[in-house]
Write an enzyme that holds these catalytic residues in place. Structure first.
Site, mmCIF file in Angstrom:
data_model
loop_
_atom_site.group_PDB
_atom_site.id
_atom_site.type_symbol
_atom_site.label_atom_id
_atom_site.label_comp_id
_atom_site.label_asym_id
_atom_site.label_seq_id
_atom_site.Cartn_x
_atom_site.Cartn_y
_atom_site.Cartn_z
ATOM 1 N N ASP A 68 0.963 -1.119 0.152
ATOM 2 C CA ASP A 68 0.065 -0.133 -0.062
ATOM 3 C C ASP A 68 1.079 1.117 0.028
ATOM 4 O OD1 ASP A 68 -1.759 2.204 0.532
ATOM 5 O OD2 ASP A 68 -2.145 1.549 2.709
ATOM 6 N N LYS B 137 2.800 11.133 -3.200
ATOM 7 C CA LYS B 137 1.980 10.369 -4.134
ATOM 8 C C LYS B 137 0.948 11.536 -4.841
ATOM 9 C CE LYS B 137 -1.677 6.909 -3.303
ATOM 10 N NZ LYS B 137 -1.976 6.047 -2.292
ATOM 11 N N GLU C 2 -7.353 0.549 -4.685
ATOM 12 C CA GLU C 2 -7.710 0.713 -3.205
ATOM 13 C C GLU C 2 -9.171 0.207 -2.764
ATOM 14 O OE1 GLU C 2 -6.193 4.584 -2.206
ATOM 15 O OE2 GLU C 2 -4.061 4.013 -2.720
ATOM 16 N N ASP D 20 -16.558 4.550 -2.388
ATOM 17 C CA ASP D 20 -15.398 5.644 -1.962
ATOM 18 C C ASP D 20 -15.576 6.985 -2.332
ATOM 19 O OD1 ASP D 20 -13.061 6.645 -1.195
ATOM 20 O OD2 ASP D 20 -11.670 4.989 -2.144
#
Ligand code: AMP
Length: 504
Positions: free
Chosen positions: A12, A74, A151, A173
């Site tokens: 992750d 990121k 994710e 999400d």
């Protein structure tokens, strides 16, 4: 270190923290870093002597060496940002590469062998360039990415894994700027993504904007003053609008107060207005309509009805808005509310439920990494009786002679898959055709992205429309796309594997 059996790790690569997981026995385990922490800050620091430090140590010295310390990298993936360090320059890809290199090293130390293969998670809304950058960062760390896993899908894998009898999941999400919808089932030890949808332009900021517009209008009516061009006042309104929205998730009424927001010849003017949850819900009604359309479209494209869903997982800050939760309940017919925490240090088995449940507060700290670890375990062959089947999130096809996109593999196709399309020549005695492979992200009207091209020799004795050119799109279990073309009459054949390109 010795080379043992093939090991695949799950990573992750987070904005704030990164984690690495591996299957041990039947469950995914988070691998601690050398300091014993399960989470490694995604922070990289460059020391004067050329040393590169990653994680807690980098974070701890950030105040003293802020110029040469990088965090939240990121957020810059997919951009052309250049990060100067002394007389050197680094790209975000390289910084991410250092983080991945460290995680790989922790895993190698912990497991005791060299590691080459990984599953890496990315936000579902990551575009092609951001995904490509993630693959490049992995390559810099000497990692071969078997799969870039979305994710929300990773979180769903972790949740489904706890359900011995299987389940049917809707994952919503909904963050600050994006809405991601995933439909996934887990049955007879097979995870199958059934649908993906959403929008990269709907998020909590749209709610904020609706409140901002309301405040500006109200203020104009009350004082005949337009604050939309007053940069400082506008910025304050944006901040207070978000705060009011957040307040209204837990209270029915709030007060927006900004003293001295502006001044007239009569003196200072203060902004003081009430905002109720009811008013907010009226303001965001068109956005809720959009969200509803996206959810319904995802079901439609998957040929599923909302009744199919057994469990709803809601992640992302904007799912805390009660109207969003009510909307999801209305669409799916769920009545029960349940809080659930996933990602605690032990994955425990939970009793299955007959009623439809909304699970909130899925702990993203470890759920995403564990999901990556589960898929890594499937791909390395440790979870032999579990399978994972994904679907193509975008249309794949070729460009025709008029420059138009022709779909060969429509979005939502479960892979491994193979599809054919018959083409022909458009000119007499044509010597060759160009097969231009395209990916269409979004819907009609959006310019497709080029994935590659190749030429195929054709039978030059034939007139236009006489040749039969069979174009085959194949996607293997890991999402690697291969396109081949054959002139059926001459037997000429050419193909292309879209290098380093995983369909995600
Ligand atoms: P995320 O990207 O998941 O961190 O979500 C960020 C978005 O969630 C922002 O638009 C926040 O304003 C919004 N948000 C966070 N907490 C709440 C809350 N309690 N109620 C409504 N929106 C929230």
């Amino acid at each position: 270190m010795s080379e043992k059996k093939k090991i695949v790790i799950g990573i992750d690569l987070g904005t704030t923290n990164s984690l690495v997981a591996h299957i041990r026995g039947e469950s995914p385990r988070i691998i601690p870093n050398p300091r014993g922490s399960r989470m490694t800050p995604s922070v990289v620091c460059f020391k004067d002597d050329g040393q590169v430090i990653v994680g807690e140590l980098a974070k701890n010295q950030a105040v003293l060496n802020s110029e040469n310390t990088f965090s939240d990298i990121k957020l810059s993936m997919g951009t052309d940002r250049i990060l100067p360090v002394g007389n050197k320059k680094y790209a975000p890809v390289e910084i991410s590469g250092f983080i991945l290199d460290s995680l790989k090293e922790y895993a190698e130390e912990y497991i005791g062998c060299n590691i080459k293969d990984a599953v890496i998670t990315v936000p579902a809304y990551f575009n092609d360039k951001q995904r490509d950058d993630t693959l490049k960062a992995a390559a810099m760390a000497g990692l071969n990415v078997l799969k870039l896993l979305n994710e929300p899908t990773a979180a769903a894998l972790t949740y489904g894994f706890t359900k011995k009898k299987g389940t049917r999941l809707l994952v919503i999400d909904f963050g600050g700027g994006t809405l991601d919808i995933t439909l996934m089932e887990y049955k007879n030890r097979v995870f199958r993504v059934r649908g993906v949808g959403g929008s990269a332009s709907i998020g909590g900021t749209n709610f904020d904007k609706a409140i901002v517009d309301y405040i500006l209008k109200d203020f104009k009516t009350a004082y005949d003053l337009d604050l939309s061009h007053d940069k400082i006042a506008f910025q304050q309104i944006v901040i207070h609008a978000e705060k009011a929205k957040t307040d209204l998730s837990s209270t029915e009424e709030t007060q927006i107060m900004i003293p001295y927001i502006t001044a007239t010849h009569k003196g200072p003017v203060h902004l003081n207005m009430p905002l109720s949850r009811k008013t907010l819900e009226n303001l965001i009604d068109p956005i809720l309509g959009e969200i509803e359309r996206h959810i319904c479209k995802t079901f439609e494209q998957a040929s599923l009805s909302p009744e199919w869903v057994k469990t709803i997982i809601m992640v992302g800050g904007s799912t805390r808005v009660p109207a969003v939760e009510n909307l999801v309940k209305k669409i799916t017919g769920s009545s029960d509310m349940a809080e659930d925490m996933l990602g605690s240090s032990q994955t425990k088995s939970q009793p299955d439920v007959a009623i439809k449940q909304i699970k909130k507060n899925i702990n993203p700290d470890e759920a995403v990494a564990r999901g990556a670890g589960i898929l890594a375990g499937i791909l390395e062959g440790s979870l032999t009786d579990i399978e994972f089947h994904d679907i193509t999130p975008h249309d794949l096809g070729v460009e025709d002679d008029k420059g138009e996109f022709v779909t060969v593999l429509p979005r939502g196709t479960a892979y491994p898959a193979q599809k054919y399309h018959l083409f022909t020549t458009t000119q007499d005695y044509q010597k060759e055709v160009c097969i231009h492979v395209l990916q269409r992200v979004g819907t009609n009207g959006v310019k497709p992205v080029s994935l590659g091209w190749f030429r195929l020799k054709t039978d030059e004795t034939r007139k236009k429309g006489e040749s039969n050119i069979d174009v085959t799109f194949s996607i293997d279990a890991n999402g690697l796309l291969n396109v081949s073309a054959v002139d059926i009459d001459s037997g000429e054949i050419e193909d292309i594997t879209i290098e380093n390109k995983i369909v995600n």
